[in-house]
Motif scaffolding. Structure first.
Motif, PDB file in Angstrom:
ATOM      1  N   HIS A   1       0.875  -1.172   0.000  1.00 50.45           N
ATOM      2  CA  HIS A   1       0.000   0.000   0.000  1.00 50.45           C
ATOM      3  C   HIS A   1       0.910   1.219   0.000  1.00 50.45           C
ATOM      4  CE1 HIS A   1      -3.388  -2.456   2.130  1.00 50.45           C
ATOM      5  NE2 HIS A   1      -3.367  -2.655   0.819  1.00 50.45           N
ATOM      6  N   THR A   2       0.665   2.167  -0.895  1.00 49.43           N
ATOM      7  CA  THR A   2       1.584   3.291  -1.021  1.00 49.43           C
ATOM      8  C   THR A   2       0.856   4.630  -0.982  1.00 49.43           C
ATOM      9  OG1 THR A   2       1.453   3.224  -3.440  1.00 49.43           O
ATOM     10  CG2 THR A   2       3.214   1.945  -2.390  1.00 49.43           C
ATOM     11  N   ILE A   3       1.599   5.644  -0.559  1.00 50.38           N
ATOM     12  CA  ILE A   3       1.174   7.040  -0.636  1.00 50.38           C
ATOM     13  C   ILE A   3       2.236   7.779  -1.437  1.00 50.38           C
ATOM     14  CG2 ILE A   3       0.822   9.168   0.664  1.00 50.38           C
ATOM     15  CD1 ILE A   3      -0.360   7.535   2.900  1.00 50.38           C
ATOM     16  N   SER A   4       1.818   8.540  -2.437  1.00 46.28           N
ATOM     17  CA  SER A   4       2.751   9.187  -3.347  1.00 46.28           C
ATOM     18  C   SER A   4       2.881  10.679  -3.047  1.00 46.28           C
ATOM     19  CB  SER A   4       2.289   9.013  -4.802  1.00 46.28           C
ATOM     20  OG  SER A   4       2.165   7.651  -5.121  1.00 46.28           O
ATOM     21  N   SER A   5       4.099  11.187  -3.203  1.00 45.12           N
ATOM     22  CA  SER A   5       4.367  12.621  -3.077  1.00 45.12           C
ATOM     23  C   SER A   5       5.744  12.870  -3.679  1.00 45.12           C
ATOM     24  CB  SER A   5       4.315  13.064  -1.602  1.00 45.12           C
ATOM     25  OG  SER A   5       5.165  12.261  -0.809  1.00 45.12           O
ATOM     26  N   GLY A   6       6.233  14.098  -3.600  1.00 42.71           N
ATOM     27  CA  GLY A   6       7.556  14.389  -4.120  1.00 42.71           C
ATOM     28  C   GLY A   6       8.645  13.775  -3.261  1.00 42.71           C
ATOM     29  N   SER A   7       9.819  13.537  -3.866  1.00 40.67           N
ATOM     30  CA  SER A   7      10.909  12.874  -3.144  1.00 40.67           C
ATOM     31  C   SER A   7      11.346  13.651  -1.906  1.00 40.67           C
ATOM     32  CB  SER A   7      12.106  12.685  -4.072  1.00 40.67           C
ATOM     33  OG  SER A   7      11.893  11.638  -4.967  1.00 40.67           O
ATOM     34  N   ARG A   8      11.523  14.955  -2.069  1.00 38.98           N
ATOM     35  CA  ARG A   8      11.963  15.728  -0.919  1.00 38.98           C
ATOM     36  C   ARG A   8      10.871  15.770   0.150  1.00 38.98           C
ATOM     37  NH1 ARG A   8      12.648  20.725   1.304  1.00 38.98           N
ATOM     38  NH2 ARG A   8      14.726  21.130   2.155  1.00 38.98           N
ATOM     39  N   GLU A   9       9.624  15.752  -0.285  1.00 35.98           N
ATOM     40  CA  GLU A   9       8.504  15.691   0.656  1.00 35.98           C
ATOM     41  C   GLU A   9       8.520  14.366   1.406  1.00 35.98           C
ATOM     42  OE1 GLU A   9       3.713  16.696   0.633  1.00 35.98           O
ATOM     43  OE2 GLU A   9       4.732  16.124  -1.217  1.00 35.98           O
ATOM     44  N   VAL A  10       8.856  13.274   0.702  1.00 37.93           N
ATOM     45  CA  VAL A  10       8.993  11.974   1.365  1.00 37.93           C
ATOM     46  C   VAL A  10      10.104  12.035   2.404  1.00 37.93           C
ATOM     47  CG1 VAL A  10       9.672   9.559   1.034  1.00 37.93           C
ATOM     48  CG2 VAL A  10       8.101  10.643  -0.579  1.00 37.93           C
ATOM     49  N   ALA A  11      11.242  12.638   2.017  1.00 37.79           N
ATOM     50  CA  ALA A  11      12.412  12.657   2.888  1.00 37.79           C
ATOM     51  C   ALA A  11      12.234  13.556   4.102  1.00 37.79           C
ATOM     52  CB  ALA A  11      13.641  13.095   2.097  1.00 37.79           C
TER      53      ALA A  11
END
Length: 400
Positions: free
Chosen positions: A88-98
């Motif tokens: 199950h995933t939630i998507s966003s920008g890489s820097r937002e993930v980090a």
């Protein structure tokens, strides 16, 4: 009083047929259940999901960036299910993930090393578990349309790659220094003579990026521009980074869009007006062209790629945040079925030439590395974060 000879037979006739019907119904129900079980198992076998209803599944929760299709693709999902893994995933920008909160997640999947470093360094300081896997790579590129590429070619800023399409090349090499000079001097597409190619555009020549506070591609593009403007050398000191960031801020601040992925805008029918030149990943373009070729029996010759001569390879990182996620990382790196599917999605699989073979089989021209290409190195993560903050005042990172 009644006659016993008349009443007793009536009791016998009522009970026995009722018991017989109950037993027959039970037998019929059991037989039907057996048939359904056997037929259901047969369906599972034919769909490569043998005994999945009886197999223990490990469900993993994750946050990932623009590489969302690498885990949410239908074929990838089926392969993972065969190995007992569901995501199950939630998507966003890489820097937002980090920089966002990762509590409660089993893995993170940023699109590049800078965001990955933010995650692993933070967890290391907190003495928390993390393990990094590198399943594939994808270069940073500029996607545009033929009229814009030919305009840049006429201006001496771009040139077609050899062997990238008969008569209508799909791939061009882009001189980043000359391209950036057009933006710095406020040169407009109409100034460069784009009307000769059937379009009119009075906007300044620039490459549109996603939001630098959210996106790995925008931060990586900043690193590429800094490398180019620093005479093809990476800034190594705070003074260098601050000076470059101040110089580049007017160039980059007007380029950020609110979204984290501009490719859907580029691929849309309105793309020429919405996003004539955008910073994207190579895998997005190659997967688009392979799909277009399969659907239309020809590639889309109006959409083309610009490869900066200072090449920037992005390295998506799958980061297991606990040991439950390690088997998924191992599969992404080593499973042959997953590697084949990753190549079909446009990625360079590490240690294999699967992507080249796939493109050749699909009838899509294979990009060639320019002879004068250099590898653009990214600043140290601390310096890159400092430069991002100078260009745009991004929110402070959360505690992961």
């Amino acid at each position: 009083m009644g006659d016993p000879a008349r009443t007793e037979p009536a009791l016998v006739v009522v009970r026995e047929p009722h018991l017989f019907r109950q037993r027959a119904l039970r037998v019929l129900t059991l037989a039907l259940a057996l048939v359904l079980t056997v037929s259901g198992t047969a369906v599972l076998v034919t769909e490569d999901h043998l005994l999945l209803p009886f197999q223990r599944l490990t469900t993993l929760e994750g946050r990932l960036a623009s590489k969302v299709e690498s885990l949410e693709d239908g074929q990838v999902t089926r392969i993972l299910l065969k190995h007992g893994i569901r995501v199950h995933t939630i998507s966003s920008g890489s820097r937002e993930v980090a920089t966002g909160r990762l509590a409660g997640y089993d893995f993170a999947f940023p699109s590049g090393a800078p965001a990955g470093y933010l995650i692993t360094s933070t967890r290391q300081k907190q003495s928390r578990y993390s393990k990094t896997y590198h399943p594939f790579d994808s270069p940073l590129v500029l996607a545009t349309y033929r009229a814009y590429a030919e305009t840049l070619q006429a201006a001496g800023v771009a040139r077609p790659q050899t062997g990238s399409g008969a008569g209508e090349p799909l791939y061009y090499s882009l001189d980043m220094n000359r391209f950036l000079a057009l933006t710095e001097h406020n040169r407009r597409w109409n100034d460069l003579g784009i009307r000769r190619y059937g379009l009119s555009n009075d906007d300044v020549v620039l490459a549109q990026t996603s939001d630098i506070c959210l996106s790995n591609s925008a931060g990586t593009y900043l690193g590429l521009v800094a490398f180019t403007r620093n005479n093809n050398d990476v800034p190594t000191s705070t003074q260098q980074a601050d000076k470059l960031a101040a110089q580049l801020k007017p160039l980059l601040i007007r380029q950020g869009s609110p979204g984290v992925d501009l490719f859907p805008y580029y691929a849309s029918p309105q793309g020429r007006q919405l996003a004539p030149v955008v910073v994207v990943y190579e895998h997005q373009f190659l997967a688009y062209q392979a799909h277009y070729r399969a659907t239309h029996r020809t590639v889309d010759t109006e959409r083309v790629l610009l490869y900066p001569t200072a090449r920037t390879l992005t390295q998506p990182q799958f980061i297991a945040l606990n040991r439950r996620a390690d088997p998924l990382g191992e599969l992404l790196e080593h499973d042959p079925e997953l590697q084949r599917r990753e190549a079909e999605l446009g990625y360079h699989v590490l240690g294999a030439d699967t992507l080249t073979r796939h493109l050749q089989q699909q009838g899509v021209p294979v990009p060639q590395a320019p002879r004068d290409e250099t590898s653009a190195r990214m600043p140290d993560q601390t310096l890159l974060e400092r430069m991002i903050t100078t260009v745009k005042n991004c929110p402070a990172p959360a505690t992961n």
